[in-house]
Design an enzyme around this catalytic site. Structure first.
Site, PDB file in Angstrom:
ATOM      1  N   GLY A 148      -8.492   8.704   9.774  1.00 11.35           N
ATOM      2  CA  GLY A 148      -8.798   8.728  11.198  1.00 11.35           C
ATOM      3  C   GLY A 148      -9.909   9.666  11.615  1.00 11.35           C
ATOM      4  N   ALA A 174      -9.666   5.046   4.251  1.00  9.87           N
ATOM      5  CA  ALA A 174      -9.607   6.185   5.172  1.00  9.87           C
ATOM      6  C   ALA A 174     -10.936   6.911   5.322  1.00  9.87           C
ATOM      7  CB  ALA A 174      -8.538   7.194   4.756  1.00  9.87           C
ATOM      8  N   GLY A 175     -11.267   7.222   6.575  1.00 10.70           N
ATOM      9  CA  GLY A 175     -12.416   8.059   6.879  1.00 10.70           C
ATOM     10  C   GLY A 175     -13.680   7.335   7.286  1.00 10.70           C
ATOM     11  N   ASN A 191      -9.037   1.193   9.881  1.00  7.54           N
ATOM     12  CA  ASN A 191      -8.298   0.900  11.096  1.00  7.54           C
ATOM     13  C   ASN A 191      -8.951   1.576  12.298  1.00  7.54           C
ATOM     14  OD1 ASN A 191      -4.782   1.228  12.137  1.00  7.54           O
ATOM     15  ND2 ASN A 191      -6.508   0.342  13.169  1.00  7.54           N
ATOM     16  N   THR A 192      -8.948   2.918  12.296  1.00 10.01           N
ATOM     17  CA  THR A 192      -9.413   3.677  13.449  1.00 10.01           C
ATOM     18  C   THR A 192     -10.859   3.364  13.821  1.00 10.01           C
ATOM     19  OG1 THR A 192      -7.935   5.458  12.757  1.00 10.01           O
ATOM     20  CG2 THR A 192      -9.576   6.005  14.415  1.00 10.01           C
ATOM     21  N   LYS A 244       0.859  -1.180   0.000  1.00 12.92           N
ATOM     22  CA  LYS A 244       0.000   0.000   0.000  1.00 12.92           C
ATOM     23  C   LYS A 244       0.898   1.233   0.000  1.00 12.92           C
ATOM     24  CE  LYS A 244      -3.195   2.721   2.727  1.00 12.92           C
ATOM     25  NZ  LYS A 244      -3.806   2.939   4.051  1.00 12.92           N
TER      26      LYS A 244
END
Length: 257
Positions: A160, A186-187, A208-209, A99
């Site tokens: 995040g 992301a997001g 992830n977050t 990535k």
């Protein structure tokens, strides 16, 4: 339903890709990833000791599980840094698929388009299977595809942030024209965000977050697994057309007077 995610000719049972940061410990990381059903797990090369394979270490966990390890270049701000980081990972034998992230701004963590494209071009020529993190820009995604990237990874919102899908229209345009998988990266903040991404026709989602910082990460990981599956099924089923006015569920013909 046999409907695998296919990247560069390789099939994966899950369309959910998860990260390994921000968990309270390695045990929670393992439980959450197991609950997610993910087959691909990403790790930030610059934020983990790649040589520590001891019991209880993150790399110890990642090397004993069946997940495909997707090394990423989080924290790199130039094309040179990103390329160098992945070359080192290849020397350690953990860079089959990568990535690519080249950050252009430390506050928003938005990617640097020009540097990302430059690094992608170099890495593809060197035989890497490149999955680049990029803006939700149809033109940028097309350029990354043209230089040989195996997928494109447009953001839903800043890394995040948990803001969810900010520009569904752009994501739809990217999906419409891409000839490689489109993976939202992301997001994402909650399960409905993941479902929307798949309903739009995106082929997968990376997060992830949203899992790691949930009050119950393991339960959220399970919710994300279900959401990705439901979103994909809804896309394949084909939603009903939107209408401006009501349309009765029961027909009026043959009504009993």
């Amino acid at each position: 339903m046999h409907d695998p995610l296919v990247i560069a000719g390789r099939s994966f049972a899950s369309r959910l890709i998860v990260g390994t940061g921000k968990y309270k410990d390695v045990d929670q990381t393992e439980q959450a990833i197991d609950a997610s059903g993910a087959a691909i797990v990403t790790v930030a090369l610059r934020r983990v000791d790649l040589n520590d394979r001891s019991t209880g270490s993150l790399m110890g966990l990642l090397t004993r599980k069946p997940w495909l390890l997707l090394p990423n270049t989080a924290g790199c701000y130039t094309a040179d840094d990103a390329v160098r980081t992945l070359r080192l990972a290849r020397e350690l034998g953990i860079a089959e698929m990568v990535k690519l992230e080249v950050i252009g701004d430390p506050k928003t963590l938005y990617p640097d388009n020009e540097a990302t494209l430059e690094a992608a071009r170099i890495l593809v020529k060197e035989g890497f299977v490149v999955l680049p993190y990029c803006l939700d820009d149809p033109i940028m995604c097309r350029k990354l595809e043209d230089v040989g990237c195996a997928a494109v990874m447009p953001l839903a919102a800043p890394i995040g942030s948990g803001l969810g899908i900010r520009n569904a229209h752009n994501l739809s345009l990217i999906v419409e024209h891409a000839k490689v998988p489109v993976l939202v990266d992301a997001g994402v903040g909650t399960a409905s965000d993941a479902a929307i991404a798949l309903e739009l026709g995106c082929h997968g989602v990376l997060m992830n977050t949203a899992i790691a910082l949930a009050q119950d990460p393991v339960l959220m990981a399970s919710a994300m697994r279900d959401a990705v599956s439901a979103g994909r099924k809804a896309f394949l089923a084909g939603r009903m057309p939107k209408r401006r006015y009501a349309n009765a569920s029961s027909p009026t013909s043959g009504m009993i007077e």
